[in-house]
Design an enzyme around this catalytic site. Structure first.
Site, mmCIF file in Angstrom:
data_model
loop_
_atom_site.group_PDB
_atom_site.id
_atom_site.type_symbol
_atom_site.label_atom_id
_atom_site.label_comp_id
_atom_site.label_asym_id
_atom_site.label_seq_id
_atom_site.Cartn_x
_atom_site.Cartn_y
_atom_site.Cartn_z
ATOM 1 N N HIS A 181 -15.250 -66.532 -0.021
ATOM 2 C CA HIS A 181 -16.479 -67.290 -0.254
ATOM 3 C C HIS A 181 -16.187 -68.601 -1.002
ATOM 4 O O HIS A 181 -16.644 -69.674 -0.604
ATOM 5 C CB HIS A 181 -17.461 -66.410 -1.045
ATOM 6 C CG HIS A 181 -18.711 -67.100 -1.471
ATOM 7 N ND1 HIS A 181 -19.911 -66.951 -0.819
ATOM 8 C CD2 HIS A 181 -18.941 -67.982 -2.476
ATOM 9 C CE1 HIS A 181 -20.830 -67.703 -1.414
ATOM 10 N NE2 HIS A 181 -20.258 -68.342 -2.430
ATOM 11 N N GLU A 182 -15.408 -68.505 -2.060
ATOM 12 C CA GLU A 182 -15.081 -69.700 -2.854
ATOM 13 C C GLU A 182 -14.220 -70.673 -2.050
ATOM 14 O O GLU A 182 -14.417 -71.888 -2.117
ATOM 15 C CB GLU A 182 -14.361 -69.312 -4.150
ATOM 16 C CG GLU A 182 -15.221 -68.499 -5.112
ATOM 17 C CD GLU A 182 -16.540 -69.182 -5.454
ATOM 18 O OE1 GLU A 182 -16.566 -70.412 -5.597
ATOM 19 O OE2 GLU A 182 -17.558 -68.475 -5.548
ATOM 20 N N HIS A 210 -16.310 -72.818 0.240
ATOM 21 C CA HIS A 210 -16.982 -73.983 -0.360
ATOM 22 C C HIS A 210 -16.060 -75.208 -0.340
ATOM 23 O O HIS A 210 -16.515 -76.329 -0.137
ATOM 24 C CB HIS A 210 -17.396 -73.694 -1.803
ATOM 25 C CG HIS A 210 -18.662 -72.895 -1.932
ATOM 26 N ND1 HIS A 210 -19.818 -73.204 -1.249
ATOM 27 C CD2 HIS A 210 -18.961 -71.810 -2.697
ATOM 28 C CE1 HIS A 210 -20.770 -72.337 -1.584
ATOM 29 N NE2 HIS A 210 -20.273 -71.475 -2.452
ATOM 30 N N GLU A 232 -24.659 -71.592 0.371
ATOM 31 C CA GLU A 232 -24.286 -70.238 -0.043
ATOM 32 C C GLU A 232 -24.210 -69.309 1.167
ATOM 33 O O GLU A 232 -23.283 -68.516 1.299
ATOM 34 C CB GLU A 232 -25.281 -69.682 -1.066
ATOM 35 C CG GLU A 232 -25.184 -70.314 -2.447
ATOM 36 C CD GLU A 232 -23.802 -70.229 -3.068
ATOM 37 O OE1 GLU A 232 -22.995 -69.355 -2.695
ATOM 38 O OE2 GLU A 232 -23.504 -71.068 -3.930
HETATM 39 ZN ZN LIG Z 1 -21.051 -69.900 -3.523
#
Ligand SMILES: [Zn+2]
Length: 267
Positions: A134-135, A138, A187
């Site tokens: 997830h990170e 980004h 997100e």
């Molecule tokens: Zn996030």
């Protein structure tokens, strides 16, 4: 009179085109050059290194096994070939020795930071891989530079990347980055990218959901920054599982016992 009509039509056309272009710019175009993402990440990483009290980095030489473990997770995610800028970005992991903080973040250009608090909180390797994916998303999808450009302006960011920013500017931008709030859309994108990355590995692709489920169940403590944004953890769990199903992900590995061993090394 005819000419005025024509003029009006042309002006209207320009306004129409103008709106579309602007809309497109806001949604898709990142004015910060991609070549500078890594330089910006390097500056942020230098700033973090210069503040060992705030960001106590777990010594890699004394914690070889833990670093080997966490670098292995990054490598298996990158090996899927699904991470954009996998060759241009740094993709280096550092562990911040702060057992009270349940957080992880990734700077532009792929400098990944994971807190010991998060590692200790999770129960299995796929959960950690899910959060890291997830990170990383980004950074790979350049949400970070887009969001930071919105907050600080392009010029300040370019100055930081080229090493021309003042030290107070750098400190402020690092602080903001650690607690960066992304839009709901970003997100969701990062959650889905995490599933897609893990789908190409041996891991249970919905690993990130395990983390959100645990947070929901425990109802304890302050959720980390990346949880305090929309959508709600409940919806995120649902979306993550739906995405794994849609992509027909077959990976099952959770690696709980190996994970427990790594956690014991941190005590
Ligand atoms: Zn996030």
């Amino acid at each position: 009179m005819k000419n005025i009509g024509l003029l009006t039509a042309i002006v209207s056309l320009f306004i129409l085109l103008g709106c579309n272009t602007m809309k497109k710019a806001g949604q898709n175009i990142n004015l910060f050059p991609v070549s500078q993402d890594v330089e910006l990440g390097q500056q942020v990483s230098d700033e973090i290194n210069s503040k060992p009290k705030e960001y106590p980095i777990l010594n890699p030489a004394k914690n070889k096994e833990v670093y080997k473990f966490i670098n292995g997770i990054t490598r298996s995610i990158l090996k899927t070939g699904k991470v954009k800028h996998s060759n241009e970005f740094k993709w280096e992991v550092k562990i911040i020795d702060d057992p009270k903080t349940l957080n992880a973040f990734c700077t532009p250009g792929g400098y990944i930071y994971v807190y010991t608090g998060l590692i200790k909180y999770l129960d299995s390797e796929d959960e950690l891989a899910g959060v890291m994916g997830h990170e990383m998303a980004h950074a790979a999808l350049r949400h970070s530079t887009r969001q930071m450009t919105n907050m600080y302006g392009l010029q300040a960011l370019v100055q930081l990347a080229t090493g021309e920013a003042s030290s107070s500017q750098s400190a402020q931008i690092v602080q903001a980055l650690v607690g960066l709030k992304f839009s709901r859309k970003n997100e969701t994108e990062a959650d889905e990218a995490s599933v897609s990355y893990l789908c190409g590995t041996k891991y249970n692709a919905a690993g990130a959901a395990g983390f959100f489920e645990k947070i929901q169940k425990s109802g304890q403590g302050t959720p980390p920054q990346f949880l305090s944004t929309h959508p709600s953890p409940k919806n995120r769990v649902k979306n993550i599982h739906a995405k794994a199903k849609e992509l027909k992900c077959r990976g099952k590995s959770k690696n709980e016992s190996r994970y427990a061993k790594i956690k014991r090394l941190l005590k």
